[in-house]
Design a protein around this motif. Structure first.
Motif, short mmCIF file in Angstrom:
data_model
loop_
_atom_site.label_atom_id
_atom_site.label_comp_id
_atom_site.label_asym_id
_atom_site.label_seq_id
_atom_site.Cartn_x
_atom_site.Cartn_y
_atom_site.Cartn_z
N CYS A 1 0.82 -1.22 0.00
CA CYS A 1 0.00 0.00 0.00
C CYS A 1 0.85 1.26 0.00
N PHE A 2 1.90 1.30 0.81
CA PHE A 2 2.76 2.49 0.83
C PHE A 2 3.54 2.63 -0.48
N ALA A 3 3.92 1.51 -1.08
CA ALA A 3 4.61 1.58 -2.38
C ALA A 3 3.70 2.16 -3.44
N SER A 4 2.39 1.93 -3.30
CA SER A 4 1.45 2.45 -4.31
C SER A 4 1.38 3.97 -4.31
N ARG A 5 1.81 4.61 -3.23
CA ARG A 5 1.85 6.08 -3.20
C ARG A 5 2.86 6.61 -4.21
N LYS A 6 3.98 5.93 -4.36
CA LYS A 6 5.01 6.36 -5.30
C LYS A 6 4.86 5.67 -6.66
N LEU A 7 4.21 4.51 -6.67
CA LEU A 7 4.04 3.74 -7.90
C LEU A 7 2.55 3.50 -8.13
N PRO A 8 1.84 4.48 -8.69
CA PRO A 8 0.38 4.37 -8.80
C PRO A 8 -0.10 3.20 -9.66
N PHE A 9 0.78 2.67 -10.52
CA PHE A 9 0.36 1.54 -11.33
C PHE A 9 0.07 0.30 -10.49
N LEU A 10 0.56 0.25 -9.24
CA LEU A 10 0.26 -0.88 -8.36
C LEU A 10 -1.23 -0.96 -8.06
#
Length: 172
Positions: free
Chosen positions: A84-93
């Motif tokens: 979830c936190f990675a999705s903040r920088k990588l919206p494609f997640l």
């Protein structure tokens, strides 16, 4: 001096619901599978990864069993938080949650089996059998990582997601 202006607040949505639901569902699916595969004392084996073989061999079964369940869910919630936190920088997640979730499951399985288990107190490492590898990969892809990525997609509350009330057909 001119008037003092403050910057407009940045709208951020809380990731907590996605982390709690995704981690809870993934942890429960994994726990049920582990009970079915390894038996009801499986949480003691997880605790042994932290405190050593005495967790399985000695008394204190209730404490080590509870510790194992706690550690199990801690890992599941941590996996959900990382995604979830990675999705903040990588919206494609979030946008491509199915494909990204499946790949996240592969990575999660490999990290657990090639890094975490060899470094734990039990020092568990190969040799690995192909059947176990394939079952583990598929399980982590579909029953652990996909619920995490789906919960992020549904519960993040951003426009365009499955959770957006404006996308519901019956608006008053």
């Amino acid at each position: 001096m001119g008037p003092v202006t403050t910057p407009a607040p940045v709208k951020t949505t809380s990731l907590l619901p996605a982390i709690l639901v995704g981690g809870g569902v993934a942890g429960t699916f994994d726990l049920i599978s582990a009970f079915a595969t390894f038996g009801f004392n499986m949480p003691r084996g997880i605790a042994a990864g932290l405190i050593g073989r005495q967790a399985v061999q000695s008394g204190g079964a209730a404490f080590t069993w509870t510790l194992g369940v706690f550690l199990h869910y801690f890992i599941a919630f941590s996996a959900a938080a990382v995604y979830c936190f990675a999705s903040r920088k990588l919206p494609f997640l979030k946008e491509n949650f199915v494909v990204c979730g499946l790949f996240y499951g592969m990575g999660f399985y490999l990290v657990m089996n090639l890094i975490v288990l060899p470094l734990c107190a039990l020092h568990l490492a190969g040799p690995y059998q192909l059947r176990g590898l394939l079952i583990g990969l598929l399980f982590h892809m579909f029953l652990i990582a996909l619920p995490i990525s789906l919960s992020l997609r549904m519960l993040s509350g951003d426009k365009g997601t499955l959770y957006d009330p404006a996308n519901l057909p019956l608006q008053p």
